[in-house]
Design a protein around this motif. Structure first.
Motif, mmCIF file in Angstrom:
data_model
loop_
_atom_site.group_PDB
_atom_site.id
_atom_site.type_symbol
_atom_site.label_atom_id
_atom_site.label_comp_id
_atom_site.label_asym_id
_atom_site.label_seq_id
_atom_site.Cartn_x
_atom_site.Cartn_y
_atom_site.Cartn_z
ATOM 1 N N GLN A 15 15.505 13.574 -4.489
ATOM 2 C CA GLN A 15 16.464 13.874 -3.426
ATOM 3 C C GLN A 15 16.343 12.869 -2.287
ATOM 4 O OE1 GLN A 15 15.866 17.680 -1.530
ATOM 5 N NE2 GLN A 15 17.341 17.257 0.085
ATOM 6 N N LEU A 16 15.102 12.487 -1.962
ATOM 7 C CA LEU A 16 14.870 11.472 -0.928
ATOM 8 C C LEU A 16 15.565 10.167 -1.311
ATOM 9 C CD1 LEU A 16 13.293 10.618 1.686
ATOM 10 C CD2 LEU A 16 11.420 9.948 0.165
ATOM 11 N N GLY A 17 15.424 9.749 -2.570
ATOM 12 C CA GLY A 17 16.087 8.538 -3.033
ATOM 13 C C GLY A 17 17.594 8.670 -3.019
ATOM 14 N N HIS A 18 18.078 9.840 -3.417
ATOM 15 C CA HIS A 18 19.524 10.087 -3.425
ATOM 16 C C HIS A 18 20.075 9.986 -2.007
ATOM 17 C CE1 HIS A 18 23.367 11.959 -4.513
ATOM 18 N NE2 HIS A 18 23.024 11.781 -5.780
ATOM 19 N N GLU A 19 19.355 10.576 -1.048
ATOM 20 C CA GLU A 19 19.796 10.529 0.344
ATOM 21 C C GLU A 19 19.765 9.105 0.884
ATOM 22 O OE1 GLU A 19 21.231 12.269 3.922
ATOM 23 O OE2 GLU A 19 21.169 12.902 1.832
ATOM 24 N N ALA A 20 18.733 8.340 0.531
ATOM 25 C CA ALA A 20 18.643 6.944 0.967
ATOM 26 C C ALA A 20 19.802 6.129 0.394
ATOM 27 C CB ALA A 20 17.307 6.343 0.543
ATOM 28 N N GLY A 21 20.134 6.371 -0.873
ATOM 29 C CA GLY A 21 21.273 5.695 -1.482
ATOM 30 C C GLY A 21 22.579 6.048 -0.788
ATOM 31 N N ARG A 22 22.739 7.323 -0.460
ATOM 32 C CA ARG A 22 23.966 7.768 0.216
ATOM 33 C C ARG A 22 24.111 7.103 1.584
ATOM 34 N NH1 ARG A 22 25.607 10.747 4.122
ATOM 35 N NH2 ARG A 22 23.494 11.372 4.720
ATOM 36 N N VAL A 23 23.005 7.053 2.341
ATOM 37 C CA VAL A 23 23.047 6.434 3.671
ATOM 38 C C VAL A 23 23.373 4.942 3.552
ATOM 39 C CG1 VAL A 23 21.639 5.827 5.685
ATOM 40 C CG2 VAL A 23 21.538 8.147 4.731
ATOM 41 N N LEU A 24 22.819 4.268 2.534
ATOM 42 C CA LEU A 24 23.096 2.846 2.351
ATOM 43 C C LEU A 24 24.570 2.613 2.023
ATOM 44 C CD1 LEU A 24 22.201 -0.079 2.174
ATOM 45 C CD2 LEU A 24 21.512 0.330 -0.209
ATOM 46 N N ILE A 25 25.128 3.422 1.145
ATOM 47 C CA ILE A 25 26.540 3.257 0.788
ATOM 48 C C ILE A 25 27.430 3.530 1.997
ATOM 49 C CG2 ILE A 25 28.399 4.223 -0.616
ATOM 50 C CD1 ILE A 25 26.178 4.636 -2.797
ATOM 51 N N ASP A 26 27.068 4.550 2.796
ATOM 52 C CA ASP A 26 27.817 4.811 4.033
ATOM 53 C C ASP A 26 27.774 3.606 4.962
ATOM 54 O OD1 ASP A 26 28.516 7.330 3.242
ATOM 55 O OD2 ASP A 26 27.042 8.384 4.493
ATOM 56 N N ARG A 27 26.605 2.959 5.042
ATOM 57 C CA ARG A 27 26.470 1.783 5.907
ATOM 58 C C ARG A 27 27.314 0.621 5.384
ATOM 59 N NH1 ARG A 27 26.137 1.100 10.602
ATOM 60 N NH2 ARG A 27 24.570 2.767 10.616
ATOM 61 N N ILE A 28 27.349 0.435 4.063
ATOM 62 C CA ILE A 28 28.172 -0.625 3.467
ATOM 63 C C ILE A 28 29.650 -0.397 3.787
ATOM 64 C CG2 ILE A 28 28.971 -1.593 1.272
ATOM 65 C CD1 ILE A 28 26.128 -1.027 0.169
ATOM 66 N N GLU A 29 30.059 0.847 3.683
ATOM 67 C CA GLU A 29 31.471 1.172 3.896
ATOM 68 C C GLU A 29 31.846 1.278 5.365
ATOM 69 O OE1 GLU A 29 31.972 4.721 1.598
ATOM 70 O OE2 GLU A 29 32.059 3.625 -0.321
ATOM 71 N N ASN A 30 30.845 1.523 6.237
ATOM 72 C CA ASN A 30 31.105 1.662 7.675
ATOM 73 C C ASN A 30 30.074 0.846 8.455
ATOM 74 O OD1 ASN A 30 33.206 3.986 7.624
ATOM 75 N ND2 ASN A 30 31.509 4.753 6.368
ATOM 76 N N PRO A 31 30.150 -0.481 8.374
ATOM 77 C CA PRO A 31 29.096 -1.326 8.967
ATOM 78 C C PRO A 31 28.948 -1.190 10.474
ATOM 79 C CG PRO A 31 30.985 -2.646 8.269
ATOM 80 C CD PRO A 31 31.195 -1.281 7.715
ATOM 81 N N GLY A 32 29.997 -0.747 11.162
ATOM 82 C CA GLY A 32 29.916 -0.650 12.618
ATOM 83 C C GLY A 32 29.455 0.696 13.137
ATOM 84 N N ALA A 33 29.167 1.636 12.259
ATOM 85 C CA ALA A 33 28.777 2.988 12.690
ATOM 86 C C ALA A 33 27.393 2.975 13.337
ATOM 87 C CB ALA A 33 28.785 3.936 11.496
ATOM 88 N N ALA A 34 27.124 4.006 14.147
ATOM 89 C CA ALA A 34 25.819 4.121 14.795
ATOM 90 C C ALA A 34 24.723 4.262 13.739
ATOM 91 C CB ALA A 34 25.809 5.343 15.725
ATOM 92 N N LEU A 35 23.553 3.711 14.028
ATOM 93 C CA LEU A 35 22.441 3.786 13.089
ATOM 94 C C LEU A 35 21.993 5.231 12.897
ATOM 95 C CD1 LEU A 35 20.232 0.746 14.189
ATOM 96 C CD2 LEU A 35 21.742 0.902 12.198
ATOM 97 N N LYS A 36 21.577 5.538 11.673
ATOM 98 C CA LYS A 36 21.138 6.888 11.339
ATOM 99 C C LYS A 36 19.620 6.917 11.167
ATOM 100 C CE LYS A 36 25.308 8.117 8.684
ATOM 101 N NZ LYS A 36 25.902 6.781 8.517
ATOM 102 N N ASP A 37 19.024 8.057 11.545
ATOM 103 C CA ASP A 37 17.605 8.313 11.286
ATOM 104 C C ASP A 37 17.536 9.702 10.660
ATOM 105 O OD1 ASP A 37 14.896 8.476 11.138
ATOM 106 O OD2 ASP A 37 14.507 8.084 13.252
ATOM 107 N N VAL A 38 17.552 9.734 9.335
ATOM 108 C CA VAL A 38 17.607 10.997 8.592
ATOM 109 C C VAL A 38 16.190 11.396 8.201
ATOM 110 C CG1 VAL A 38 18.513 12.166 6.555
ATOM 111 C CG2 VAL A 38 19.890 10.409 7.708
ATOM 112 N N GLN A 39 15.795 12.599 8.568
ATOM 113 C CA GLN A 39 14.439 13.047 8.275
ATOM 114 C C GLN A 39 14.489 14.345 7.479
ATOM 115 O OE1 GLN A 39 11.439 14.306 11.444
ATOM 116 N NE2 GLN A 39 10.633 12.300 10.859
ATOM 117 N N LEU A 40 13.834 14.342 6.316
ATOM 118 C CA LEU A 40 13.777 15.522 5.464
ATOM 119 C C LEU A 40 12.523 16.333 5.786
ATOM 120 C CD1 LEU A 40 14.857 14.009 2.015
ATOM 121 C CD2 LEU A 40 16.285 14.832 3.890
#
Length: 341
Positions: A298-323
């Motif tokens: 799940q940690l890897g899945h979430e990291a992948g999701r955040v990376l794809i979001d960053r690719i698609e929205n490069p100007g968005a605010a940085l995320k710090d996701v903590q499980l």
């Protein structure tokens, strides 16, 4: 090797029509599309990914850098990353640095030369080495369990201090008072956070942390084995011996199980051991290992999701996701012998 002109000749259309069909860049009649796709199938034509990436400035490839593929934690993490990226239409280039900062930098250059669309870094390197690596990065990036000073990258992590606190609190609730900590290398942020969780749990229980019970190791099973042998030998004949061990990851905890067995200590009757990460292997060692963690996949899945979001929205605010980690109690922890009656 067949070319786009071969496809066009077989389908009876222009090569620009073939290009529009394959790249979906302009409407094409149903009949022409059918003939193009049939020709592609018949001659086994494969479009050039390199040429496409140069046209579209994208490759649909992400680079993943890990320090040690022999560690089951990283194997499970990469499985989660790959699954998420595959479902989103991305392929993964996996690079194993073998805990070598120079090799990390070499792989970083290679990935950037391959024009990857994004980079995911899960590394045990020191902050300075990672900062140098991220100076090279010009693509959307995510780090796992690390905050790299000066890097413009999202982070996905586990609450390391809370997980360690939960592990030690579990041992305290069973009645243990002399609880050692087998730590990772002191220069790693993860190690420091998990030691702090050990300290906090002891302090809240009214116990002064004994820093002599913190033994530094390297997150490997051999390292955990050697650290626990050193610790337990030093405790020989002590009036108040260690009855509980918190290992900062499951691999070191598995090494601790072996060390205890060789020294004639029964787990958990004479020594309780709890790990961190809850890797799949921890369920199948004997005794099965109590551990804290979240689903690594799940940690890897979430990291992948955040990376794809960053690719698609490069100007968005940085995320710090903590499980949030959870405690899983298995066979390696129990009340100390003197508390059983």
């Amino acid at each position: 090797m067949s070319t786009i002109k071969d496809v066009a000749a077989l389908a009876g259309v222009s090569f620009t029509t073939v290009s529009h069909v394959l790249n979906d860049t302009r409407p094409v009649s149903a009949d022409a599309r059918r003939r193009v796709l049939a020709a592609v199938e018949e001659i086994g034509y494969l479009p050039s990914a390199v040429a496409r990436s140069l046209r579209k400035s994208e490759t649909k490839i992400v680079g993943v850098l890990v320090p040690n593929v022999n560690n089951p934690f990283f194997a499970e993490l990469v499985a989660g990353v790959e699954e998420c990226c595959r479902l989103a239409g991305f392929s993964v280039f996996l690079c194993n640095s073998d805990n070598d900062p120079k090799r990390q930098q070499q792989y970083m250059r290679t990935l950037l030369e391959k024009r990857v669309d994004g980079l995911l870094l899960s590394s045990a390197g020191d902050d300075e080495a990672l900062a140098r690596i991220f100076k090279l990065a010009s693509v959307p990036s995510v780090t796992v369990d690390r905050l790299v000073p000066g890097a413009r990258a999202d982070r996905v992590s586990v609450n390391n201090q809370q997980g360690a606190y939960n592990a030690v609190q579990h041992l305290l609730s069973l009645g243990h008072r002399r609880i050692a900590c087998i730590s990772g290398p002191a220069e790693f942020e993860v190690s420091r956070e998990r030691i702090e969780g050990w300290r906090r749990a002891l302090l809240e229980a009214g116990l002064a942390p004994d820093e002599q019970l913190v033994v530094e190791s390297d997150f490997s099973s051999p390292g955990g084995y050697e650290a626990v042998r050193k610790l337990l030998r030093a405790q020989g004949g002590a009036a108040a011996p260690v009855t509980g061990i918190f290992a900062s990851n499951d691999m070191m905890a598995i090494g601790a199980l072996r060390a205890a067995a060789e020294l004639g200590l029964k787990v958990p009757q004479q020594l309780s051991i709890v790990g961190f990460d809850d890797i799949e292997l921890s369920r199948y060692v004997f005794p099965a290992l109590s551990s804290v963690g979240c689903s690594i996949r799940q940690l890897g899945h979430e990291a992948g999701r955040v990376l794809i979001d960053r690719i698609e929205n490069p100007g968005a605010a940085l995320k710090d996701v903590q499980l949030t980690p959870r405690l899983v109690v298995r066979e390696s922890t129990a009340a100390p012998a003197e508390n059983k009656g």
